[in-house]
Scaffold this motif. Structure first.
Motif, PDB file in Angstrom:
ATOM      1  N   SER A  55       0.825  -1.211   0.000  1.00 48.90           N
ATOM      2  CA  SER A  55       0.000   0.000   0.000  1.00 48.90           C
ATOM      3  C   SER A  55       0.854   1.255   0.000  1.00 48.90           C
ATOM      4  O   SER A  55       2.006   1.269   0.459  1.00 48.90           O
ATOM      5  CB  SER A  55      -0.917   0.014   1.218  1.00 48.90           C
ATOM      6  OG  SER A  55      -0.211   0.477   2.343  1.00 48.90           O
ATOM      7  N   VAL A  56       0.272   2.332  -0.525  1.00 53.68           N
ATOM      8  CA  VAL A  56       0.949   3.633  -0.529  1.00 53.68           C
ATOM      9  C   VAL A  56       1.309   4.026   0.902  1.00 53.68           C
ATOM     10  O   VAL A  56       2.397   4.519   1.178  1.00 53.68           O
ATOM     11  CB  VAL A  56       0.035   4.714  -1.154  1.00 53.68           C
ATOM     12  CG1 VAL A  56       0.687   6.089  -1.045  1.00 53.68           C
ATOM     13  CG2 VAL A  56      -0.264   4.384  -2.606  1.00 53.68           C
ATOM     14  N   ILE A  57       0.375   3.787   1.825  1.00 57.59           N
ATOM     15  CA  ILE A  57       0.608   4.223   3.207  1.00 57.59           C
ATOM     16  C   ILE A  57       1.802   3.502   3.813  1.00 57.59           C
ATOM     17  O   ILE A  57       2.618   4.119   4.494  1.00 57.59           O
ATOM     18  CB  ILE A  57      -0.680   4.042   4.047  1.00 57.59           C
ATOM     19  CG1 ILE A  57      -1.731   5.031   3.539  1.00 57.59           C
ATOM     20  CG2 ILE A  57      -0.394   4.262   5.533  1.00 57.59           C
ATOM     21  CD1 ILE A  57      -3.093   4.856   4.139  1.00 57.59           C
ATOM     22  N   SER A  58       1.949   2.213   3.534  1.00 59.04           N
ATOM     23  CA  SER A  58       3.099   1.503   4.102  1.00 59.04           C
ATOM     24  C   SER A  58       4.398   2.058   3.533  1.00 59.04           C
ATOM     25  O   SER A  58       5.401   2.169   4.234  1.00 59.04           O
ATOM     26  CB  SER A  58       2.988  -0.001   3.861  1.00 59.04           C
ATOM     27  OG  SER A  58       3.386  -0.328   2.545  1.00 59.04           O
ATOM     28  N   VAL A  88       4.800   5.186   2.519  1.00 59.07           N
ATOM     29  CA  VAL A  88       4.986   6.495   3.152  1.00 59.07           C
ATOM     30  C   VAL A  88       5.654   6.313   4.515  1.00 59.07           C
ATOM     31  O   VAL A  88       6.597   7.019   4.862  1.00 59.07           O
ATOM     32  CB  VAL A  88       3.634   7.230   3.304  1.00 59.07           C
ATOM     33  CG1 VAL A  88       3.777   8.450   4.222  1.00 59.07           C
ATOM     34  CG2 VAL A  88       3.100   7.645   1.939  1.00 59.07           C
ATOM     35  N   VAL A  89       5.183   5.329   5.273  1.00 54.35           N
ATOM     36  CA  VAL A  89       5.769   5.074   6.597  1.00 54.35           C
ATOM     37  C   VAL A  89       7.241   4.707   6.451  1.00 54.35           C
ATOM     38  O   VAL A  89       8.089   5.184   7.202  1.00 54.35           O
ATOM     39  CB  VAL A  89       4.991   3.962   7.343  1.00 54.35           C
ATOM     40  CG1 VAL A  89       5.733   3.524   8.608  1.00 54.35           C
ATOM     41  CG2 VAL A  89       3.592   4.450   7.705  1.00 54.35           C
ATOM     42  N   LEU A  94       9.249   7.851   5.730  1.00 54.05           N
ATOM     43  CA  LEU A  94       9.407   8.709   6.918  1.00 54.05           C
ATOM     44  C   LEU A  94      10.363   8.063   7.923  1.00 54.05           C
ATOM     45  O   LEU A  94      11.136   8.751   8.591  1.00 54.05           O
ATOM     46  CB  LEU A  94       8.048   8.969   7.572  1.00 54.05           C
ATOM     47  CG  LEU A  94       7.044   9.762   6.723  1.00 54.05           C
ATOM     48  CD1 LEU A  94       5.716   9.905   7.446  1.00 54.05           C
ATOM     49  CD2 LEU A  94       7.603  11.140   6.367  1.00 54.05           C
ATOM     50  N   ALA A  95      10.316   6.729   8.027  1.00 55.71           N
ATOM     51  CA  ALA A  95      11.182   6.034   8.983  1.00 55.71           C
ATOM     52  C   ALA A  95      12.645   6.052   8.539  1.00 55.71           C
ATOM     53  O   ALA A  95      13.542   5.774   9.335  1.00 55.71           O
ATOM     54  CB  ALA A  95      10.700   4.597   9.180  1.00 55.71           C
ATOM     55  N   LEU A 109       7.222   9.038  -5.124  1.00 55.64           N
ATOM     56  CA  LEU A 109       6.620   9.127  -3.793  1.00 55.64           C
ATOM     57  C   LEU A 109       7.099  10.386  -3.060  1.00 55.64           C
ATOM     58  O   LEU A 109       6.297  11.135  -2.487  1.00 55.64           O
ATOM     59  CB  LEU A 109       6.984   7.868  -3.001  1.00 55.64           C
ATOM     60  CG  LEU A 109       6.264   7.615  -1.686  1.00 55.64           C
ATOM     61  CD1 LEU A 109       4.756   7.620  -1.882  1.00 55.64           C
ATOM     62  CD2 LEU A 109       6.701   6.264  -1.108  1.00 55.64           C
ATOM     63  N   GLU A 152      -6.535   1.562   7.584  1.00 58.17           N
ATOM     64  CA  GLU A 152      -5.132   1.349   7.224  1.00 58.17           C
ATOM     65  C   GLU A 152      -4.200   2.265   8.009  1.00 58.17           C
ATOM     66  O   GLU A 152      -3.111   1.864   8.421  1.00 58.17           O
ATOM     67  CB  GLU A 152      -4.895   1.505   5.715  1.00 58.17           C
ATOM     68  CG  GLU A 152      -3.788   0.526   5.297  1.00 58.17           C
ATOM     69  CD  GLU A 152      -3.191   0.805   3.941  1.00 58.17           C
ATOM     70  OE1 GLU A 152      -2.044   0.367   3.720  1.00 58.17           O
ATOM     71  OE2 GLU A 152      -3.838   1.457   3.109  1.00 58.17           O
ATOM     72  N   TRP A 205      -1.040   1.122  10.645  1.00 63.03           N
ATOM     73  CA  TRP A 205       0.337   1.622  10.626  1.00 63.03           C
ATOM     74  C   TRP A 205       0.617   2.580  11.782  1.00 63.03           C
ATOM     75  O   TRP A 205       1.655   3.258  11.795  1.00 63.03           O
ATOM     76  CB  TRP A 205       0.643   2.275   9.278  1.00 63.03           C
ATOM     77  CG  TRP A 205       0.742   1.238   8.220  1.00 63.03           C
ATOM     78  CD1 TRP A 205      -0.247   0.829   7.376  1.00 63.03           C
ATOM     79  CD2 TRP A 205       1.869   0.413   7.951  1.00 63.03           C
ATOM     80  NE1 TRP A 205       0.198  -0.199   6.590  1.00 63.03           N
ATOM     81  CE2 TRP A 205       1.507  -0.474   6.911  1.00 63.03           C
ATOM     82  CE3 TRP A 205       3.167   0.319   8.468  1.00 63.03           C
ATOM     83  CZ2 TRP A 205       2.382  -1.431   6.389  1.00 63.03           C
ATOM     84  CZ3 TRP A 205       4.039  -0.626   7.943  1.00 63.03           C
ATOM     85  CH2 TRP A 205       3.631  -1.488   6.927  1.00 63.03           C
ATOM     86  N   LEU A 249       7.441   9.934  14.013  1.00 60.05           N
ATOM     87  CA  LEU A 249       8.086  10.111  12.707  1.00 60.05           C
ATOM     88  C   LEU A 249       8.184  11.591  12.339  1.00 60.05           C
ATOM     89  O   LEU A 249       9.168  12.031  11.746  1.00 60.05           O
ATOM     90  CB  LEU A 249       7.305   9.361  11.619  1.00 60.05           C
ATOM     91  CG  LEU A 249       7.372   7.834  11.699  1.00 60.05           C
ATOM     92  CD1 LEU A 249       6.413   7.211  10.690  1.00 60.05           C
ATOM     93  CD2 LEU A 249       8.788   7.326  11.475  1.00 60.05           C
ATOM     94  N   ARG A 273      10.737  13.450  15.238  1.00 60.68           N
ATOM     95  CA  ARG A 273      12.105  12.995  15.497  1.00 60.68           C
ATOM     96  C   ARG A 273      13.146  13.722  14.677  1.00 60.68           C
ATOM     97  O   ARG A 273      14.200  14.099  15.171  1.00 60.68           O
ATOM     98  CB  ARG A 273      12.182  11.488  15.254  1.00 60.68           C
ATOM     99  CG  ARG A 273      13.459  10.879  15.728  1.00 60.68           C
ATOM    100  CD  ARG A 273      13.388   9.370  15.604  1.00 60.68           C
ATOM    101  NE  ARG A 273      12.842   8.987  14.304  1.00 60.68           N
ATOM    102  CZ  ARG A 273      12.647   7.717  13.952  1.00 60.68           C
ATOM    103  NH1 ARG A 273      12.914   6.758  14.794  1.00 60.68           N
ATOM    104  NH2 ARG A 273      12.176   7.426  12.762  1.00 60.68           N
TER     105      ARG A 273
END
Lengths: 280, 280
Positions: free
Chosen positions: A7-10, A12-13, A16-17, A45, B48, B52, B72, B75
């Motif tokens: 997914s796009v959200i994963s 994005v995470v 950011l991480a 992205l 979703e 996350w 995120l 930090r």
């Protein structure tokens, strides 16, 4: 490599991480490497995240976390409510004892620090940062949660003790047992030398009006110093005072709420006609 | 209604923006209303985001901003670096003058507040919150940017003066002109009664080593009080001190960096095998 259908959200995470402590700016290539995304996907992205101000591009084409992301995350986070109520009390504690002072919560098997007030007066070495993580098993805040939190928190902490980084760090649940027991009997966790050989952490639970632990106050002192014993009452008192502050009603002045509403209409956010992401 | 083909990221931003000041928890139905998303889409998207940890579900099925999003965003944000350097100086300013003390930056035509230290000692009414926005035209920080920022910032502020909420608030660029001119000549912006009739804001620019304005310090005092004049030197000195602090080298101790690296390996984030979103 990105999994097909991820997914796009994963993603994005993951992007950011990629910004970890000490790396406030990254190139897109570094983001692609850190996230294992193909360059083209990382570019696309990052481009869209920049368009929405969740990321920003610096003058030298590096990428950093955007003001808009910070604003959305901070403005209404329950963490900030807690931190705002706690801040004056934490400041008072630091002023009284002149030691590094923190507020933290548990997240899985890590402690996440909501606030960190350092001081030049302490020789204790600290790697704690606001929004930084440390393994719960190494920290006094972690031991507060192991002693007073739900049983599953303690079980998770005991299951995932990381490799020790000092000679005195815990290596097994058996090493945590005496610390947890002492915390239960005294109400205060004291952890010696787990993160840095010469530093002792001291922590007390912050309880909400229902008695649940919702955070912990901690301080760092030089190991073996008489401060270890003498500061315990102050840490306990500060944690208790924060708990009381959480229970206080926030009486919202209706006049002030109206003023807030009116003024907010004049912000870019209050103007659907002037979308935030197309500012000057 | 969501536009066809609207990106996931734009919808995520809309969901996060639905959490406005004073609304820390929302139902999915309220999120759907605020974002104009169909209920089914809002449910899916919120689900979703919860998976996350960018959002969290409370015990009573409401939704709030998640710890992971806060972490995120905070930090590695450049805002936090600025805020961390400024915090001890802001605390000193508040202690010295006993007035509400803020640090803010410009974002489009709004001021976004990075820090807000209130005090019980001031009668001045304030609606400022950390990560909150106020229209630049109403605030002393906004006038600092209009006076000393790039010309396009001033032009944007003058183009978008919102409807006044007090009798003394600005109504046109002509009303801002004397304030901007006085700010240019004195180096300090003084804005009287624009947000609340009885409150005066005082602000001075924080400049980076290149001389660019990167933030502004402000305080709020009771309008007409002798404090308005007497606090100006302190505000100016604090802003100058923060600028100096930004220019100082951060000498990263290599031993400490190694310790940080080692300890971080023991956090959930350092373990790719133990994904953060499947904590206990």
């Amino acid at each position: 490599m990105a999994e097909p259908g991820e997914s796009v959200i994963s993603r994005v995470v993951r992007v950011l991480a990629a910004f970890r402590g000490g790396e406030a700016e990254l190139t897109v290539a570094a983001i692609a490497r850190a996230t294992d995304l193909p360059m083209a996907s990382a570019h696309r992205l990052v481009g869209e995240l920049v368009r929405w101000q969740l990321l920003e591009r610096t003058a030298n084409r590096r990428i950093r976390v955007g003001l808009r992301l910070w604003e959305l995350a901070v403005r209404n986070s329950p963490q900030m409510v807690l931190r705002d109520r706690a801040l004056p009390i934490l400041e008072g504690l630091r002023a009284a004892i002149r030691q590094h002072t923190q507020l933290g919560v548990i997240s899985g098997t890590d402690v996440v620090y909501l606030e960190n007030l350092s001081t030049r007066h302490s020789p204790a070495v600290t790697i704690i940062k606001v929004a930084g993580r440390l393994p719960a098993a190494f920290t006094s805040i972690g031991m507060v949660y192991a002693a007073f939190g739900p049983p599953e928190v303690r079980a998770a902490i005991e299951e995932t003790i990381p490799t020790a980084v000092t000679a005195d760090g815990p290596r097994s649940p058996a090493d945590l047992l005496p610390v947890i027991n002492r915390t239960r009997s005294t109400g205060v966790a004291v952890v010696e030398g787990s993160v840095h050989t010469d530093v002792t952490g001291i922590s007390a639970p912050v309880r909400d009006p229902d008695g649940d632990v919702v955070a912990a106050v901690s301080i760092l002192v030089e190991r073996g110093s008489p401060m270890v014993e003498s500061t315990i009452p102050a840490v306990r008192a500060a944690a208790h005072a924060i708990g009381r502050a959480l229970g206080e009603e926030t009486t919202r002045d209706p006049q002030l709420a109206l003023l807030e509403y009116m003024v907010r209409q004049g912000t870019a956010e209050g103007h659907p006609a002037a979308p935030l992401h197309t500012g000057p």
